[in-house]
Design a protein around this motif. Structure first.
Motif, short mmCIF file in Angstrom:
data_model
loop_
_atom_site.label_atom_id
_atom_site.label_comp_id
_atom_site.label_asym_id
_atom_site.label_seq_id
_atom_site.Cartn_x
_atom_site.Cartn_y
_atom_site.Cartn_z
N LEU A 218 0.86 -1.18 0.00
CA LEU A 218 0.00 0.00 0.00
C LEU A 218 0.90 1.23 0.00
O LEU A 218 1.45 1.61 1.04
N PRO A 219 1.07 1.88 -1.14
CA PRO A 219 2.11 2.92 -1.27
C PRO A 219 1.89 4.12 -0.37
O PRO A 219 2.87 4.72 0.10
N ALA A 220 0.65 4.50 -0.12
CA ALA A 220 0.39 5.68 0.72
C ALA A 220 0.38 5.32 2.20
O ALA A 220 1.13 5.89 2.99
N LEU A 221 -0.45 4.38 2.59
CA LEU A 221 -0.55 4.03 4.01
C LEU A 221 0.77 3.54 4.57
O LEU A 221 1.17 3.89 5.69
N HIS A 222 1.49 2.72 3.82
CA HIS A 222 2.72 2.14 4.35
C HIS A 222 3.85 3.16 4.39
O HIS A 222 4.66 3.16 5.32
N THR A 223 3.91 4.06 3.42
CA THR A 223 4.91 5.12 3.47
C THR A 223 4.66 6.04 4.65
O THR A 223 5.58 6.36 5.42
N LEU A 224 3.43 6.46 4.81
CA LEU A 224 3.10 7.37 5.90
C LEU A 224 3.23 6.67 7.26
O LEU A 224 3.67 7.27 8.24
N GLY A 225 2.83 5.39 7.30
CA GLY A 225 2.96 4.65 8.55
C GLY A 225 4.40 4.46 8.98
O GLY A 225 4.70 4.42 10.18
N ALA A 226 5.31 4.34 8.02
CA ALA A 226 6.72 4.18 8.35
C ALA A 226 7.36 5.50 8.76
O ALA A 226 8.28 5.53 9.58
N GLN A 227 6.85 6.62 8.22
CA GLN A 227 7.50 7.91 8.42
C GLN A 227 6.87 8.78 9.50
O GLN A 227 7.48 9.76 9.93
N VAL B 182 5.34 4.62 17.11
CA VAL B 182 4.05 4.07 17.52
C VAL B 182 3.58 4.77 18.79
O VAL B 182 4.37 4.98 19.72
N CYS B 183 2.32 5.16 18.81
CA CYS B 183 1.68 5.63 20.04
C CYS B 183 0.85 4.48 20.59
O CYS B 183 -0.01 3.93 19.89
N LYS B 184 1.11 4.11 21.86
CA LYS B 184 0.48 2.93 22.47
C LYS B 184 -0.75 3.29 23.30
O LYS B 184 -1.35 2.41 23.92
N GLU B 185 -1.14 4.55 23.33
CA GLU B 185 -2.31 4.95 24.12
C GLU B 185 -3.59 4.39 23.50
O GLU B 185 -3.70 4.25 22.28
N VAL C 162 -0.19 12.42 10.88
CA VAL C 162 0.80 12.80 9.88
C VAL C 162 1.04 14.30 9.97
O VAL C 162 0.13 15.11 9.74
N SER C 163 2.27 14.67 10.32
CA SER C 163 2.61 16.07 10.49
C SER C 163 4.11 16.18 10.71
O SER C 163 4.74 15.22 11.18
N ARG D 3 9.90 18.90 11.70
CA ARG D 3 10.79 17.98 10.99
C ARG D 3 11.00 18.44 9.55
O ARG D 3 10.09 18.98 8.91
N THR D 4 12.19 18.17 9.04
CA THR D 4 12.51 18.51 7.65
C THR D 4 12.80 17.27 6.82
O THR D 4 13.20 17.40 5.66
N ASP D 5 12.61 16.09 7.40
CA ASP D 5 12.96 14.84 6.71
C ASP D 5 11.74 14.05 6.24
O ASP D 5 11.80 12.85 6.05
N THR D 6 10.61 14.73 6.06
CA THR D 6 9.38 14.04 5.68
C THR D 6 9.32 13.85 4.17
O THR D 6 9.88 14.65 3.41
N PRO D 7 8.65 12.79 3.69
CA PRO D 7 8.60 12.52 2.24
C PRO D 7 8.01 13.71 1.48
O PRO D 7 7.00 14.28 1.87
N ALA D 8 8.65 14.07 0.38
CA ALA D 8 8.20 15.21 -0.41
C ALA D 8 7.00 14.87 -1.28
O ALA D 8 6.20 15.75 -1.62
N PHE D 9 6.84 13.59 -1.63
CA PHE D 9 5.78 13.21 -2.55
C PHE D 9 5.56 11.70 -2.45
O PHE D 9 6.51 10.94 -2.27
N ILE D 10 4.31 11.29 -2.54
CA ILE D 10 3.97 9.87 -2.57
C ILE D 10 3.32 9.55 -3.91
O ILE D 10 2.38 10.23 -4.33
N ARG D 11 3.83 8.54 -4.56
CA ARG D 11 3.37 8.19 -5.91
C ARG D 11 2.50 6.94 -5.86
O ARG D 11 2.86 5.94 -5.24
N VAL D 12 1.35 7.01 -6.50
CA VAL D 12 0.50 5.84 -6.75
C VAL D 12 0.38 5.73 -8.26
O VAL D 12 -0.14 6.63 -8.91
#
Length: 515
Positions: free
Chosen positions: A119-128, A338-341, A330-331, A382-391
């Motif tokens: 899943l290119p969007a969910l998995h990229t955002l979930g990792a980052q 991971v947030c465990k709450e 996402v921000s 943060r300045t290290d966030t993905p610039a673009f997600i491609r589907v």
């Protein structure tokens, strides 16, 4: 200065965007992220878990790459209670109860999860960014009650979708008149702005207060989101709800059996639009959330320690939360991890109400854990966030196009019936207005002005009402979409049409992603 006021001053997030998707479980969509975040409660912890179908077959969580689930698992309240019984051991049996002739492969789909990177969007955002791996739907049940919770903190005791006579006549789902987060924003001490961006028919109109003239003015087609996101950050709304497309072949709400990559495209486009405006990006929190699990397996048993939102507890005590759902924060103010709450949909309301001093929305919201605990508010963005997600465009091509053309689900049926209710109400209103205007015309030229503003719309929708209810599916969908235009023009005749006239642009509203 109170703690709330101090925290508000320190909070760099000025805009909150909620993208509320449909019908998938946490394990299915994000459980694979335990290969990235070692403390994530994902599919690794589901090893050894299983469900049986009652016919001698046992099913365990297993990778799937099926982009179109051909069946829509039951997720009504009764079915969900059966699914989560005995430590979540009833998912497959529930599916077989509704699809007794289903294949072994289809039953395995209920237990399936997508491998990391699929899943290119969910998995990229979930990792980052921040994954909330203990976010549960607000009750064991379907779409509408959970969406009511997400926007109001209660479903007024309702746990199901309308069916039978409920779907054929005005009933509880037309009278959800509780206060909403939008009401709180309107009435804030320092008024906050908001918009709802939608494609065809906004389900949030089920909330009665949203049908007021001042609130209808804040509804806009999704293509205007890109224009607004590219503009001044200071003019972007404080709160945004994005409603996906619920009807047609371009449906992107992630509801089976439509191609899940269309939902990935919506998620990616939303992120890309925010990320491309640096000033907006540095002051925005994007919350990607699924309303409920859609009948798909998750290995974590829902807690039974929730607070009832109000006194509407005749049919259910509302102490049991629903199944775990995908939830991402996402921000540039969110760390990868991971947030465990323990959260449910009221946790976002808690954050918004405390953040902007809006006052709580019911007892559940007041007692909920604030998602603020998952954010950092000091230092720099943060300045290290993905610039673009491609589907890729290729992934958007459905393997089983006939399923997308023919499929219908409970949410669609319910919205159709609700739109019919709106049409009927507006017919009565129009008839009364015609009588009144005729009397007024005897003494002035107001009838001419009235006819030009309203007459053409009455005739247009009267033609729709004369058609058979079970006419061609595209006409049925179009009639539902036009209910919004008609409702808005009933309170503001100068507003632009939204409906079939806009459908040509709706389906192509996303800017293309390069292959």
């Amino acid at each position: 200065m109170s703690d709330v006021e101090q925290n508000t001053q320190e909070d760099p997030i000025k805009h909150v965007v909620l993208l509320l998707m449909e019908n998938h479980s946490f394990d299915q969509m994000l459980g694979c992220l335990d290969v990235v975040h070692k403390d994530l409660d994902g599919v690794r912890n589901a090893a050894g878990k299983s469900n049986t179908d009652g016919q001698g077959h046992t099913f365990s969580p297993r990778e799937t790459r099926e982009r179109q689930m051909k069946h829509d698992p039951n997720h009504e309240h009764k079915a969900v209670m059966a699914q989560i019984a005995d430590n979540n051991s009833g998912f497959v049996r529930s599916f077989v109860n509704d699809y007794p002739h289903s294949s072994i492969a289809a039953r395995q789909d209920v237990m399936g999860y997508y491998p990391y990177g699929f899943l290119p969007a969910l998995h990229t955002l979930g990792a980052q960014f921040t994954v909330c791996d203990q976010w549960f739907s607000s009750l064991p049940g379907p779409t509408w009650p959970n969406r009511f919770f997400a926007l109001t903190g209660t479903s007024k005791g309702q746990v199901d979708m309308p069916s039978g006579l409920d779907a054929l006549s005005p009933h509880w789902y037309t009278e959800q008149d509780q206060d909403t987060i939008f009401d709180r924003l309107n009435n804030a001490r320092e008024k906050k702005t908001w918009k709802v961006y939608f494609y065809d028919f906004p389900a949030s109109l089920l909330l009665k207060n949203q049908r007021r003239a001042e609130n209808l003015a804040n509804y806009h087609l999704f293509d205007t989101f890109f224009r607004d996101a590219a503009g001044s950050a200071a003019e972007f709304p404080n709160f945004v709800l994005i409603e996906p497309k619920y009807f047609g072949e371009a449906q992107n709400d992630d509801h089976p059996p439509h191609n899940i990559m269309k939902a990935e495209k919506l998620i990616a486009d939303t992120y890309n639009a925010l990320r491309s405006n640096q000033a907006l990006w540095e002051s925005t929190l994007l919350v990607i959330l699924y309303d409920e699990h859609g009948g798909f397996y998750d290995h974590v048993s829902p807690p039974a320690n929730a607070d009832a939102p109000d006194d509407h507890t005749t049919s259910f005590d509302f102490k049991r939360l629903g199944v775990r759902v995908p939830a991402l924060l996402v921000s540039p103010w969110c760390e990868p991890g991971v947030c465990k709450e323990q959260f449910d949909h009221c946790s976002l309301l808690k954050y918004l109400c405390d953040k902007w001093q809006l006052g709580p929305l019911g007892a559940r919201t007041q007692a909920a854990t604030d998602i603020r605990v998952a954010l950092r508010h000091r230092g720099t963005a943060r300045t290290d966030t993905p610039a673009f997600i491609r589907v890729t465009n290729q992934s958007l091509i459905a393997e089983h196009t006939e399923l997308e053309r023919k499929s219908s689900n409970g949410n669609q049926y319910g919205l159709h019936h609700f739109a019919d209710h709106l049409h009927a109400e507006l017919d009565q209103l129009a008839a009364k207005a015609v009588d009144a205007a005729t009397q007024l015309a005897r003494t002035s030229n107001a009838w001419v002005r009235f006819k030009s503003a309203l007459g053409s719309q009455v005739m247009r929708f009267g033609q729709w009402l004369s058609q058979d209810f079970y006419d061609a599916k595209d006409q049925r969908d179009g009639r539902t979409a036009q209910a919004f235009t008609r409702l808005r023009q009933s309170v503001d005749p100068t507003s632009e049409p939204v409906g079939n006239d806009a459908n040509a642009t709706i389906s192509g509203a996303h800017p293309p992603s390069p292959d």
